[in-house]
Design a protein around this motif. Structure first.
Motif, PDB file in Angstrom:
ATOM      1  N   ASP A  19      -7.121   6.332   8.279  1.00 33.97           N
ATOM      2  CA  ASP A  19      -6.486   5.584   9.363  1.00 33.97           C
ATOM      3  C   ASP A  19      -7.285   5.717  10.663  1.00 33.97           C
ATOM      4  O   ASP A  19      -7.406   4.759  11.428  1.00 33.97           O
ATOM      5  N   GLY A  20      -7.828   6.892  10.911  1.00 35.42           N
ATOM      6  CA  GLY A  20      -8.647   7.105  12.103  1.00 35.42           C
ATOM      7  C   GLY A  20      -9.908   6.253  12.087  1.00 35.42           C
ATOM      8  O   GLY A  20     -10.286   5.665  13.107  1.00 35.42           O
ATOM      9  N   MET A  21     -10.560   6.166  10.933  1.00 32.22           N
ATOM     10  CA  MET A  21     -11.745   5.318  10.820  1.00 32.22           C
ATOM     11  C   MET A  21     -11.373   3.846  10.978  1.00 32.22           C
ATOM     12  O   MET A  21     -12.106   3.076  11.603  1.00 32.22           O
ATOM     13  N   ALA A  22     -10.238   3.440  10.411  1.00 33.63           N
ATOM     14  CA  ALA A  22      -9.793   2.048  10.527  1.00 33.63           C
ATOM     15  C   ALA A  22      -9.495   1.706  11.986  1.00 33.63           C
ATOM     16  O   ALA A  22      -9.866   0.621  12.466  1.00 33.63           O
ATOM     17  N   GLU A  23      -8.858   2.617  12.694  1.00 31.58           N
ATOM     18  CA  GLU A  23      -8.561   2.389  14.110  1.00 31.58           C
ATOM     19  C   GLU A  23      -9.850   2.256  14.915  1.00 31.58           C
ATOM     20  O   GLU A  23      -9.985   1.376  15.762  1.00 31.58           O
TER      21      GLU A  23
END
Length: 75
Positions: A19-23
């Motif tokens: 999720d952090g990479m997607a954000e």
């Protein structure tokens, strides 16, 4: 620690990491395709760093989660 708790902990950590990479990818581009390609590059770089001995399992994203660059599911 029970095995289910251990699995749940790794799954939560993995989802948070993804999720952090997607954000980050969405921050770098508003275009959904470009954002997704940025995500793939970030993910590939992260996997290169973790090749030797990542302690947990990488979990496939559940169908209820969205792909990078797309809107989150309606609640």
């Amino acid at each position: 620690m029970r095995s289910r708790q251990l699995i749940a902990r790794y799954a939560e950590n993995d989802h948070g990491f993804i999720d952090g990479m997607a954000e980050r990818a969405r921050e770098l581009s508003d275009d959904p395709l470009h954002s997704f390609l940025i995500f793939l590059k970030l993910y590939a770089e992260a996997m290169e760093e973790l090749v030797d001995g990542h302690p947990g399992a990488w979990w496939a994203r559940s169908p209820s989660r969205t792909c990078p660059g797309t809107a989150p599911p309606a609640r």
